[in-house]
Design a protein around this motif. Structure first.
Motif: not given
Length: 80
Positions: A1, A3, A5, A22-26, A28, A64-65, A67
């Motif tokens: 997903m 995001i 941020r 960015t991809d949420s798995r990457n 910060r 995209a979500q 934060s």
């Protein structure tokens, strides 16, 4: 997903944040897809927040979500 941020920059005790998609798995501060804007909380003069509204609208449109902190700043920037 995807995001939207903060990615922290700046030196110790002097934060500067890039607003990135960015991809949420990457991590910060790791790899990101696109830089959308910046937030400088220590700015004494000039602008402390810049967001490319067209790119933000695009990323939200494709799912995209935001934060919680970025959502608060976007809401604050739309009011001003």
């Amino acid at each position: 997903m995807v995001i939207i941020r903060f990615a922290r920059g700046g030196s110790k005790k002097r934060p500067f944040y890039n607003i990135v998609a960015t991809d949420s798995r990457n991590r910060r501060d790791g790899r990101f897809i696109e830089r959308i804007g910046f937030y400088n909380p220590l700015s004494t003069k000039g602008e402390y927040l810049r967001i490319a509204q067209d790119r933000l609208t695009y990323w939200i449109g494709v799912g995209a979500q935001l934060s919680t902190t970025v959502a608060r700043l976007v809401k604050k920037s739309k009011i001003a």
